[in-house]
Write an enzyme that holds these catalytic residues in place. Structure first.
Site, PDB file in Angstrom:
ATOM      1  N   MET A   1       0.780  -1.266   0.241  1.00 48.50           N
ATOM      2  CA  MET A   1       0.175   0.256  -0.276  1.00 48.50           C
ATOM      3  C   MET A   1       0.589   1.369   0.258  1.00 48.50           C
ATOM      4  SD  MET A   1      -3.259  -0.905   2.265  1.00 48.50           S
ATOM      5  CE  MET A   1      -2.832  -0.890   4.254  1.00 48.50           C
TER       6      MET A   1
ATOM      7  N   HIS B   1       9.466  -4.187   3.141  1.00 44.70           N
ATOM      8  CA  HIS B   1       8.912  -3.939   2.079  1.00 44.70           C
ATOM      9  C   HIS B   1      10.162  -4.004   0.843  1.00 44.70           C
ATOM     10  CE1 HIS B   1       5.843  -1.320   3.354  1.00 44.70           C
ATOM     11  NE2 HIS B   1       4.858  -2.647   3.095  1.00 44.70           N
TER      12      HIS B   1
ATOM     13  N   GLN C   1     -10.243  -2.513   2.332  1.00 43.70           N
ATOM     14  CA  GLN C   1      -9.660  -3.387   4.071  1.00 43.70           C
ATOM     15  C   GLN C   1     -10.002  -2.158   5.228  1.00 43.70           C
ATOM     16  OE1 GLN C   1      -6.014  -4.201   1.332  1.00 43.70           O
ATOM     17  NE2 GLN C   1      -5.079  -4.262   3.935  1.00 43.70           N
TER      18      GLN C   1
ATOM     19  N   GLY D   1       4.976  -9.702   3.366  1.00 44.00           N
ATOM     20  CA  GLY D   1       5.637  -9.888   4.666  1.00 44.00           C
ATOM     21  C   GLY D   1       4.763 -10.838   6.163  1.00 44.00           C
TER      22      GLY D   1
ATOM     23  N   GLN E   1      -2.404 -12.581   8.242  1.00 42.62           N
ATOM     24  CA  GLN E   1      -2.908 -11.749   6.201  1.00 42.62           C
ATOM     25  C   GLN E   1      -2.331 -12.901   5.503  1.00 42.62           C
ATOM     26  OE1 GLN E   1      -2.446  -7.846   4.467  1.00 42.62           O
ATOM     27  NE2 GLN E   1      -0.940  -8.015   4.623  1.00 42.62           N
TER      28      GLN E   1
HETATM   29  O1  PAF Z   1      -0.166  -5.676   2.947  1.00 39.66           O
HETATM   30  C1  PAF Z   1      -0.435  -4.730   3.013  1.00 39.66           C
HETATM   31  O2  PAF Z   1       0.532  -3.425   2.622  1.00 39.66           O
HETATM   32  C2  PAF Z   1      -2.402  -5.255   1.841  1.00 39.66           C
HETATM   33  O3  PAF Z   1      -3.177  -5.658   3.267  1.00 39.66           O
HETATM   34  C3  PAF Z   1      -1.718  -5.590   0.864  1.00 39.66           C
HETATM   35  C4  PAF Z   1      -0.923  -6.793   1.023  1.00 39.66           C
HETATM   36  C5  PAF Z   1      -0.852  -4.798   0.468  1.00 39.66           C
HETATM   37  C6  PAF Z   1      -3.381  -5.390   0.085  1.00 39.66           C
HETATM   38  O4  PAF Z   1      -3.772  -4.099  -0.276  1.00 39.66           O
END
Ligand code: PAF
Length: 278
Positions: A26, A33, A57, A144, A150
């Protein structure tokens, strides 16, 4: 490195490759990242990062509007990390109509822990990730481990939809004092930033107690969890949960299971999550 904003350009550019390795984000990137991007590099024939703040989300009271959008700085860092292609769509490109088809992950995996405190969160995550993986034609995708649940939800989604994608987890990157790197750390005041180390320190205390005694039963584990919640509360946090779960499916552990300790807590207005595998 090319930065593109439309699906048409993305399809066009990707037609030259067979094995995109994709890091969905995001934006507001940090070393966590960038480590994923470096990890992705040898895993495909083109390294793609997506940057999209996914409204689906976020609950209405959450930080969608204030979530930091730092595309230029992100692209500089991505280029330095060896990324080949950045897909940064506008909301109208990703969701030209309201996204009424959505992915509903199973209750036992997605309505616990984060999903319990953020209802609908994993519906939003799964829906956008399915769409991003499909658009980028990912053959490998990296996420991550800081977002442990997630990662597990996405792994299960990809498996159950038989998508030919290898899901790879990246280790949590931490500051020198132990704080897990997160875009939301930027919300912390200097005083809160100093205090923020208490979250990983508390997880460490629980993990050490678990390691020290492999024979702990459910009642002992419940006591460790509530002591950890109290430690955080006394230090001024508002914990949502500190939970010891088994790594395989995030359910309550049985003796001998590989475990993970997960926590979410608010410090001032900032909600942070972290976890440690045991
Ligand atoms: O972890 C994130 O940054 C977000 O949840 C993702 C996986 C990019 C989905 O929008």
């Amino acid at each position: 490195m090319q930065v593109i904003h439309t699906i048409a350009e993305l399809r066009d550019l990707l037609s030259a490759y067979r094995h995109p390795a994709v890091v969905p984000t995001m934006g507001n990137l940090h070393a966590g990242h960038l480590a994923l991007v470096r990890q992705a590099k040898p895993l495909g024939d083109v390294t793609v990062s997506t940057i999209f703040v996914n409204r689906l989300q976020f609950a209405p009271h959450e930080d969608f509007d204030t979530y930091p959008r730092t595309l230029d700085a992100d692209c500089e860092q991505l280029e330095a990390a060896g990324c080949d292609l950045v897909f940064a769509p506008k909301e109208t490109e990703m969701y030209p109509q309201p996204q009424s088809f959505k992915v509903h992950p199973p209750t036992e995996l997605a309505d616990i822990l984060e999903g319990h405190f953020r209802p609908g969160f994993f519906i939003g995550v799964c829906t956008v990730v399915l769409k991003l993986l499909s658009l980028t034609q990912a053959r490998t995708a990296l996420f991550g481990k800081k977002d442990y649940q997630q990662l597990m939800v996405i792994r299960n989604m990809v498996k159950q939809f038989a998508m030919p994608i290898n899901i790879v987890g990246g280790e949590t990157q931490r500051s020198d004092d132990g704080l897990a790197l997160s875009s939301r750390n930027g919300y912390l005041s200097p005083a809160e930033r100093e205090q923020a180390v208490q979250l990983s320190a508390t997880l460490k205390t629980v993990a050490e107690a678990l390691r020290a005694n492999a024979a702990l039963g459910a009642a002992d584990i419940a006591r460790l969890e509530s002591q950890a919640m109290q430690t955080l509360s006394h230090a001024g946090w508002r914990p949502d949960y500190v939970a010891v779960r088994r790594q395989a499916d995030l359910q309550a552990p049985h003796p001998g299971d590989a475990m993970v300790v997960l926590a979410a807590a608010r410090l001032g207005a900032t909600r942070l999550i972290d976890n440690l595998e045991v």
